[in-house]
Design a protein around this motif. Structure first.
Motif, PDB file in Angstrom:
ATOM      1  N   HIS A  82       0.857  -1.180   0.000  1.00  0.00           N
ATOM      2  CA  HIS A  82       0.000   0.000   0.000  1.00  0.00           C
ATOM      3  C   HIS A  82       0.900   1.238   0.000  1.00  0.00           C
ATOM      4  O   HIS A  82       1.375   1.664   1.040  1.00  0.00           O
ATOM      5  N   GLU A  83       1.131   1.774  -1.196  1.00  0.00           N
ATOM      6  CA  GLU A  83       1.969   2.952  -1.387  1.00  0.00           C
ATOM      7  C   GLU A  83       1.112   4.080  -1.941  1.00  0.00           C
ATOM      8  O   GLU A  83      -0.031   3.857  -2.338  1.00  0.00           O
ATOM      9  N   ARG A  84       1.677   5.249  -2.010  1.00  0.00           N
ATOM     10  CA  ARG A  84       0.958   6.377  -2.613  1.00  0.00           C
ATOM     11  C   ARG A  84       0.516   6.012  -4.028  1.00  0.00           C
ATOM     12  O   ARG A  84       1.335   5.598  -4.851  1.00  0.00           O
ATOM     13  N   GLY A  85      -0.775   6.137  -4.282  1.00  0.00           N
ATOM     14  CA  GLY A  85      -1.312   5.883  -5.614  1.00  0.00           C
ATOM     15  C   GLY A  85      -1.775   4.470  -5.880  1.00  0.00           C
ATOM     16  O   GLY A  85      -2.323   4.202  -6.948  1.00  0.00           O
ATOM     17  N   THR A  86      -1.583   3.528  -4.949  1.00  0.00           N
ATOM     18  CA  THR A  86      -2.047   2.166  -5.214  1.00  0.00           C
ATOM     19  C   THR A  86      -3.551   2.054  -5.024  1.00  0.00           C
ATOM     20  O   THR A  86      -4.154   2.751  -4.205  1.00  0.00           O
ATOM     21  N   LEU A  87      -4.142   1.139  -5.815  1.00  0.00           N
ATOM     22  CA  LEU A  87      -5.560   0.796  -5.690  1.00  0.00           C
ATOM     23  C   LEU A  87      -5.657  -0.533  -4.966  1.00  0.00           C
ATOM     24  O   LEU A  87      -4.888  -1.457  -5.257  1.00  0.00           O
ATOM     25  N   ALA A  88      -6.602  -0.641  -4.060  1.00  0.00           N
ATOM     26  CA  ALA A  88      -6.823  -1.892  -3.339  1.00  0.00           C
ATOM     27  C   ALA A  88      -8.317  -2.105  -3.161  1.00  0.00           C
ATOM     28  O   ALA A  88      -9.113  -1.156  -3.207  1.00  0.00           O
ATOM     29  N   MET A  89      -8.694  -3.364  -2.947  1.00  0.00           N
ATOM     30  CA  MET A  89     -10.086  -3.723  -2.759  1.00  0.00           C
ATOM     31  C   MET A  89     -10.479  -3.518  -1.303  1.00  0.00           C
ATOM     32  O   MET A  89      -9.841  -4.054  -0.400  1.00  0.00           O
ATOM     33  N   ALA A  90     -11.519  -2.731  -1.089  1.00  0.00           N
ATOM     34  CA  ALA A  90     -12.056  -2.535   0.260  1.00  0.00           C
ATOM     35  C   ALA A  90     -12.936  -3.742   0.601  1.00  0.00           C
ATOM     36  O   ALA A  90     -13.478  -4.405  -0.288  1.00  0.00           O
ATOM     37  N   HIS A  91     -13.052  -4.028   1.881  1.00  0.00           N
ATOM     38  CA  HIS A  91     -13.955  -5.103   2.306  1.00  0.00           C
ATOM     39  C   HIS A  91     -14.371  -4.900   3.752  1.00  0.00           C
ATOM     40  O   HIS A  91     -13.781  -4.111   4.473  1.00  0.00           O
ATOM     41  N   ALA A  92     -15.381  -5.644   4.140  1.00  0.00           N
ATOM     42  CA  ALA A  92     -15.906  -5.571   5.511  1.00  0.00           C
ATOM     43  C   ALA A  92     -15.398  -6.738   6.345  1.00  0.00           C
ATOM     44  O   ALA A  92     -15.930  -7.015   7.407  1.00  0.00           O
ATOM     45  N   GLY A  93     -14.402  -7.427   5.855  1.00  0.00           N
ATOM     46  CA  GLY A  93     -13.838  -8.617   6.481  1.00  0.00           C
ATOM     47  C   GLY A  93     -13.312  -9.512   5.376  1.00  0.00           C
ATOM     48  O   GLY A  93     -13.707  -9.376   4.213  1.00  0.00           O
ATOM     49  N   ARG A  94     -12.449 -10.411   5.708  1.00  0.00           N
ATOM     50  CA  ARG A  94     -11.817 -11.279   4.720  1.00  0.00           C
ATOM     51  C   ARG A  94     -12.844 -11.886   3.758  1.00  0.00           C
ATOM     52  O   ARG A  94     -13.885 -12.363   4.172  1.00  0.00           O
ATOM     53  N   ASP A  95     -12.513 -11.819   2.470  1.00  0.00           N
ATOM     54  CA  ASP A  95     -13.322 -12.414   1.394  1.00  0.00           C
ATOM     55  C   ASP A  95     -14.725 -11.807   1.262  1.00  0.00           C
ATOM     56  O   ASP A  95     -15.660 -12.487   0.836  1.00  0.00           O
ATOM     57  N   THR A  96     -14.876 -10.519   1.594  1.00  0.00           N
ATOM     58  CA  THR A  96     -16.176  -9.859   1.450  1.00  0.00           C
ATOM     59  C   THR A  96     -16.136  -8.675   0.484  1.00  0.00           C
ATOM     60  O   THR A  96     -17.092  -7.905   0.415  1.00  0.00           O
ATOM     61  N   GLY A  97     -15.026  -8.510  -0.259  1.00  0.00           N
ATOM     62  CA  GLY A  97     -14.940  -7.419  -1.228  1.00  0.00           C
ATOM     63  C   GLY A  97     -15.908  -7.644  -2.374  1.00  0.00           C
ATOM     64  O   GLY A  97     -16.459  -8.732  -2.557  1.00  0.00           O
ATOM     65  N   GLY A  98     -16.127  -6.616  -3.163  1.00  0.00           N
ATOM     66  CA  GLY A  98     -17.027  -6.735  -4.316  1.00  0.00           C
ATOM     67  C   GLY A  98     -16.774  -5.640  -5.323  1.00  0.00           C
ATOM     68  O   GLY A  98     -16.229  -5.868  -6.395  1.00  0.00           O
ATOM     69  N   SER A  99     -17.164  -4.419  -4.980  1.00  0.00           N
ATOM     70  CA  SER A  99     -16.999  -3.307  -5.917  1.00  0.00           C
ATOM     71  C   SER A  99     -16.255  -2.126  -5.311  1.00  0.00           C
ATOM     72  O   SER A  99     -15.721  -1.294  -6.045  1.00  0.00           O
TER      73      SER A  99
END
Length: 146
Positions: A82-99
Motif C-alpha cells: 500500500h503505497e501512494r497511488g495504489t488501488l486496493a479492494m475494500a472489504h468488511a472482512g476477509r473475502d467480502t470485497g465486491g466493488s
C-alpha cells in the motif's frame, strides 16, 4: 499484455491506472467486468480522508453496498504494498470485497496483506489529491494494452 484503466471524474480530470493481473487476477478481472459494464459510472468517492485513502465504488454512496456478490481476497499472492497511488479492494472482512476500492494517499503498511492491492495510478494523481467526498466518477474503463 498489460491491463490499463481510466477513471474520468465529473469535476474534470482523468486518472490512469496500471493494473496488476499477475498478482491479483480475480480482483483485476472483477474490477474490469464492473467497469466495462458501466457499474462505476455515476458513483461517488464516498470516503475521502486526506493522508489515508479515497474510497469509491459503493452503489449506495455510503460504504454499505456492493455488486450483489463477494470475491475472495488475493493477499497470499500479493507482493505489492500500500503505497501512494495504489488501488486496493475494500472489504468488511476477509473475502467480502465486491466493488468498493480505494486509492492510497500515503503508504499504509498496516493494510499490507489485509487488502488486495490490484493497481497503481500512473497519471493523474493530482486529481486524486483534489477529490472531495461525494465527487463522482463519470466513466470507468479497463482495457488490454500491448
Amino acid at each position: 499484455m498489460a491491463k490499463k484503466g481510466k477513471i474520468t471524474l465529473e469535476k474534470g480530470g482523468e486518472v490512469l491506472i496500471d493494473f496488476f493481473p499477475e498478482e491479483a487476477p480475480n480482483t483485476v478481472a472483477n474490477f474490469e467486468k464492473l467497469a466495462n459494464e458501466g457499474f462505476y459510472n455515476g458513483l461517488t468517492f464516498h470516503r475521502v480522508i486526506p493522508g489515508f485513502v479515497a474510497q469509491g465504488g459503493c452503489p449506495n454512496g455510503t460504504g454499505t453496498g456492493g455488486p450483489g456478490y463477494t470475491i475472495k481476497c488475493e493477499t497470499a499472492t500479493n507482493t505489492s504494498k500500500h503505497e501512494r497511488g495504489t488501488l486496493a479492494m475494500a472489504h468488511a472482512g476477509r473475502d467480502t470485497g465486491g466493488s468498493q476500492f480505494y486509492i492510497c494517499y500515503q503508504p499504509q503498511p498496516h493494510l499490507d496483506k489485509q487488502h488486495t492491492v490490484f493497481g497503481k495510478v500512473s497519471k493523474g494523481l493530482e486529481f486524486v489529491d483534489a477529490l472531495k467526498g461525494g465527487d463522482k466518477m463519470t466513466e470507468v474503463k479497463v482495457w488490454d494494452e500491448q
